[in-house]
Motif scaffolding. Structure first.
Motif, PDB file in Angstrom:
ATOM      1  N   TRP A 287       0.790  -1.238   0.000  1.00 32.92           N
ATOM      2  CA  TRP A 287       0.000   0.000   0.000  1.00 32.92           C
ATOM      3  C   TRP A 287       0.818   1.282   0.000  1.00 32.92           C
ATOM      4  CZ3 TRP A 287      -4.196  -1.630   4.141  1.00 32.92           C
ATOM      5  CH2 TRP A 287      -5.032  -2.591   3.558  1.00 32.92           C
ATOM      6  N   THR A 288       2.108   1.221   0.232  1.00 33.17           N
ATOM      7  CA  THR A 288       2.899   2.449   0.253  1.00 33.17           C
ATOM      8  C   THR A 288       3.757   2.538  -1.010  1.00 33.17           C
ATOM      9  OG1 THR A 288       4.798   1.451   1.391  1.00 33.17           O
ATOM     10  CG2 THR A 288       3.025   2.331   2.770  1.00 33.17           C
ATOM     11  N   PRO A 289       4.013   3.742  -1.507  1.00 25.29           N
ATOM     12  CA  PRO A 289       4.849   3.876  -2.708  1.00 25.29           C
ATOM     13  C   PRO A 289       6.273   3.372  -2.488  1.00 25.29           C
ATOM     14  CG  PRO A 289       4.387   6.027  -1.709  1.00 25.29           C
ATOM     15  CD  PRO A 289       3.496   5.033  -1.037  1.00 25.29           C
ATOM     16  N   TRP A 290       6.802   3.533  -1.250  1.00 26.50           N
ATOM     17  CA  TRP A 290       8.163   3.044  -0.962  1.00 26.50           C
ATOM     18  C   TRP A 290       8.198   1.522  -0.992  1.00 26.50           C
ATOM     19  CZ3 TRP A 290       5.459   6.364   2.355  1.00 26.50           C
ATOM     20  CH2 TRP A 290       5.751   7.717   2.187  1.00 26.50           C
ATOM     21  N   GLY A 291       7.147   0.893  -0.464  1.00 30.36           N
ATOM     22  CA  GLY A 291       7.080  -0.560  -0.490  1.00 30.36           C
ATOM     23  C   GLY A 291       6.983  -1.092  -1.905  1.00 30.36           C
ATOM     24  N   ARG A 292       6.146  -0.466  -2.714  1.00 31.05           N
ATOM     25  CA  ARG A 292       6.001  -0.913  -4.101  1.00 31.05           C
ATOM     26  C   ARG A 292       7.295  -0.707  -4.879  1.00 31.05           C
ATOM     27  NH1 ARG A 292       0.847   1.490  -3.331  1.00 31.05           N
ATOM     28  NH2 ARG A 292       1.520   3.415  -4.347  1.00 31.05           N
ATOM     29  N   ALA A 293       8.030   0.373  -4.572  1.00 24.93           N
ATOM     30  CA  ALA A 293       9.307   0.615  -5.246  1.00 24.93           C
ATOM     31  C   ALA A 293      10.324  -0.465  -4.883  1.00 24.93           C
ATOM     32  CB  ALA A 293       9.848   1.991  -4.858  1.00 24.93           C
ATOM     33  N   ASN A 294      10.344  -0.868  -3.625  1.00 29.72           N
ATOM     34  CA  ASN A 294      11.255  -1.938  -3.204  1.00 29.72           C
ATOM     35  C   ASN A 294      10.907  -3.258  -3.874  1.00 29.72           C
ATOM     36  OD1 ASN A 294      13.231  -1.552  -0.526  1.00 29.72           O
ATOM     37  ND2 ASN A 294      11.734   0.083  -0.818  1.00 29.72           N
ATOM     38  N   LEU A 295       9.626  -3.571  -3.925  1.00 26.16           N
ATOM     39  CA  LEU A 295       9.199  -4.804  -4.586  1.00 26.16           C
ATOM     40  C   LEU A 295       9.537  -4.781  -6.070  1.00 26.16           C
ATOM     41  CD1 LEU A 295       5.744  -5.514  -2.916  1.00 26.16           C
ATOM     42  CD2 LEU A 295       7.855  -6.800  -2.627  1.00 26.16           C
ATOM     43  N   ALA A 296       9.358  -3.621  -6.698  1.00 23.75           N
ATOM     44  CA  ALA A 296       9.675  -3.496  -8.125  1.00 23.75           C
ATOM     45  C   ALA A 296      11.163  -3.738  -8.376  1.00 23.75           C
ATOM     46  CB  ALA A 296       9.264  -2.116  -8.632  1.00 23.75           C
ATOM     47  N   ALA A 297      12.011  -3.226  -7.485  1.00 26.30           N
ATOM     48  CA  ALA A 297      13.460  -3.429  -7.632  1.00 26.30           C
ATOM     49  C   ALA A 297      13.806  -4.904  -7.512  1.00 26.30           C
ATOM     50  CB  ALA A 297      14.205  -2.620  -6.576  1.00 26.30           C
TER      51      ALA A 297
ATOM     52  N   ARG B 240      11.759  -7.470  -8.086  1.00 28.29           N
ATOM     53  CA  ARG B 240      11.228  -8.185  -9.253  1.00 28.29           C
ATOM     54  C   ARG B 240      12.115  -7.983 -10.475  1.00 28.29           C
ATOM     55  NH1 ARG B 240       5.989  -6.627  -7.303  1.00 28.29           N
ATOM     56  NH2 ARG B 240       6.054  -4.772  -8.622  1.00 28.29           N
ATOM     57  N   SER B 241      12.600  -6.749 -10.659  1.00 24.25           N
ATOM     58  CA  SER B 241      13.481  -6.460 -11.790  1.00 24.25           C
ATOM     59  C   SER B 241      14.769  -7.269 -11.693  1.00 24.25           C
ATOM     60  CB  SER B 241      13.792  -4.965 -11.833  1.00 24.25           C
ATOM     61  OG  SER B 241      14.722  -4.664 -12.850  1.00 24.25           O
ATOM     62  N   LEU B 242      15.315  -7.353 -10.470  1.00 26.43           N
ATOM     63  CA  LEU B 242      16.533  -8.125 -10.261  1.00 26.43           C
ATOM     64  C   LEU B 242      16.278  -9.607 -10.544  1.00 26.43           C
ATOM     65  CD1 LEU B 242      19.447  -8.454  -9.249  1.00 26.43           C
ATOM     66  CD2 LEU B 242      18.509  -8.596  -6.925  1.00 26.43           C
ATOM     67  N   ALA B 243      15.171 -10.117 -10.041  1.00 25.55           N
ATOM     68  CA  ALA B 243      14.849 -11.533 -10.253  1.00 25.55           C
ATOM     69  C   ALA B 243      14.690 -11.842 -11.745  1.00 25.55           C
ATOM     70  CB  ALA B 243      13.569 -11.899  -9.514  1.00 25.55           C
ATOM     71  N   SER B 244      14.084 -10.917 -12.488  1.00 26.87           N
ATOM     72  CA  SER B 244      13.921 -11.097 -13.927  1.00 26.87           C
ATOM     73  C   SER B 244      15.275 -11.134 -14.628  1.00 26.87           C
ATOM     74  CB  SER B 244      13.069  -9.969 -14.486  1.00 26.87           C
ATOM     75  OG  SER B 244      12.948 -10.073 -15.882  1.00 26.87           O
ATOM     76  N   LYS B 245      16.196 -10.259 -14.235  1.00 27.60           N
ATOM     77  CA  LYS B 245      17.536 -10.240 -14.837  1.00 27.60           C
ATOM     78  C   LYS B 245      18.273 -11.538 -14.555  1.00 27.60           C
ATOM     79  CE  LYS B 245      18.579  -5.263 -14.892  1.00 27.60           C
ATOM     80  NZ  LYS B 245      17.318  -4.718 -14.382  1.00 27.60           N
ATOM     81  N   LEU B 246      18.161 -12.022 -13.324  1.00 34.23           N
ATOM     82  CA  LEU B 246      18.888 -13.236 -12.944  1.00 34.23           C
ATOM     83  C   LEU B 246      18.331 -14.447 -13.704  1.00 34.23           C
ATOM     84  CD1 LEU B 246      19.265 -12.710  -9.094  1.00 34.23           C
ATOM     85  CD2 LEU B 246      21.016 -12.470 -10.853  1.00 34.23           C
ATOM     86  N   ARG B 247      17.008 -14.496 -13.875  1.00 34.03           N
ATOM     87  CA  ARG B 247      16.415 -15.602 -14.615  1.00 34.03           C
ATOM     88  C   ARG B 247      16.865 -15.587 -16.073  1.00 34.03           C
ATOM     89  NH1 ARG B 247      11.688 -14.577 -11.529  1.00 34.03           N
ATOM     90  NH2 ARG B 247      10.856 -13.301 -13.201  1.00 34.03           N
TER      91      ARG B 247
END
Length: 281
Positions: free
Chosen positions: A260-270, A272-279
């Motif tokens: 629910w917070t923009p900071w939390g969503r930004a952390n999750l996005a980072a 997810r982006s890292l996980a996508s790169k590693l995959r």
């Protein structure tokens, strides 16, 4: 060809490990010599239990971070972006676990170690502020290793060890709790200077540290505070039940903060982006 450089690199890393090992075990030697086996046992049990989560997370994260960062060391912007994603992932994984252990410390010791170890609980709690810092303490080494700045890593290890020994000498007068305060204080005081020294001359800035660790730390502490307050109002006995209630409330509050917070969503996005790169690699 290139053997001399590799041997020098390995020598600096080995020197760092050597210095770091003796500095981090000096408290045990000093405490055992001055106070005996009983206080030493309480201190080492609290310390080893506190350090279990970061030790389990730091090694695999470093195994991923250093090769990934080394491959992009010539691209400053990409290096900084990947480093931030790695640090955000580590902070998001490790910091909530450390705070959760502090939240259920009493139940943790009584259930896992029995009533005989309850005297270690105050020591465990005093290590708490340092433990939150230790959650991401491996991040500066990613910069040293991936950019080849291992001579500077050695230099900082000497400085940090001197500060630790000085703090231990003061804390020793007050027994295991004094040593816990000393260890925790050094971790808190040296966190920013240590990161700033590692980041000097690299694409990473000190603000990147704060950007990556502030939300996981504050969200975890607020969630723990809510769990402690709410669980205290529920008249249900038993260590296992109390711990389960605290964990459920803590996880729920933390999940809401992430979603629910923009900071939390930004952390999750980072992450997810890292996980996508590693995959993709």
């Amino acid at each position: 060809s290139g053997v001399r450089a590799m041997v020098a690199f390995g020598g600096h890393v080995t020197g760092f490990q050597f210095i770091n090992y003796f500095a981090r075990n000096a408290d045990n030697a000093m405490l055992g010599y001055a106070w005996g086996a009983g206080p030493l046992g309480l201190y080492t049990r609290a310390y080893s239990l506190m350090m279990m989560p970061p030790q389990r997370l730091n090694f695999p994260m470093t195994g991923v971070a250093v090769p990934a960062l080394s491959r992009v060391s010539e691209d400053r912007e990409r290096f900084r972006r990947i480093y931030r994603q790695m640090l955000s992932a580590l902070a998001l994984a490790a910091t909530p676990v450390m705070v959760l252990m502090l939240l259920i410390a009493g139940e943790l010791f009584r259930v896992l170690l029995s009533e005989e170890w309850v005297d270690a609980i105050p020591i465990f709690m005093l290590l708490g502020p340092g433990a939150i810092m230790w959650a991401t303490n491996v991040a500066p080494s990613w910069l040293y290793l991936s950019l080849g700045h291992v001579h500077r890593m050695n230099r900082f290890a000497i400085i940090n060890s001197a500060v630790m020994l000085f703090a231990f000498a003061i804390g020793l007068q007050y027994g295991p709790q004094g040593m816990a305060i000393a260890a925790s204080s050094v971790a808190v005081v040296m966190k920013v200077p240590g990161f700033a020294y590692a980041a000097h001359g690299t694409p990473v800035r000190i603000r990147d540290l704060f950007d990556c660790i502030t939300f996981p730390t504050l969200a975890s502490l607020i969630a723990a505070g809510l769990a402690w307050l709410i669980a205290g109002q529920i008249p249900i006995g038993g260590d296992l039940v109390t711990a389960a209630i605290k964990v459920v409330i803590y996880v729920a509050a933390l999940a809401m903060a992430l979603i629910w917070t923009p900071w939390g969503r930004a952390n999750l996005a980072a992450v997810r982006s890292l996980a996508s790169k590693l995959r993709s690699k």
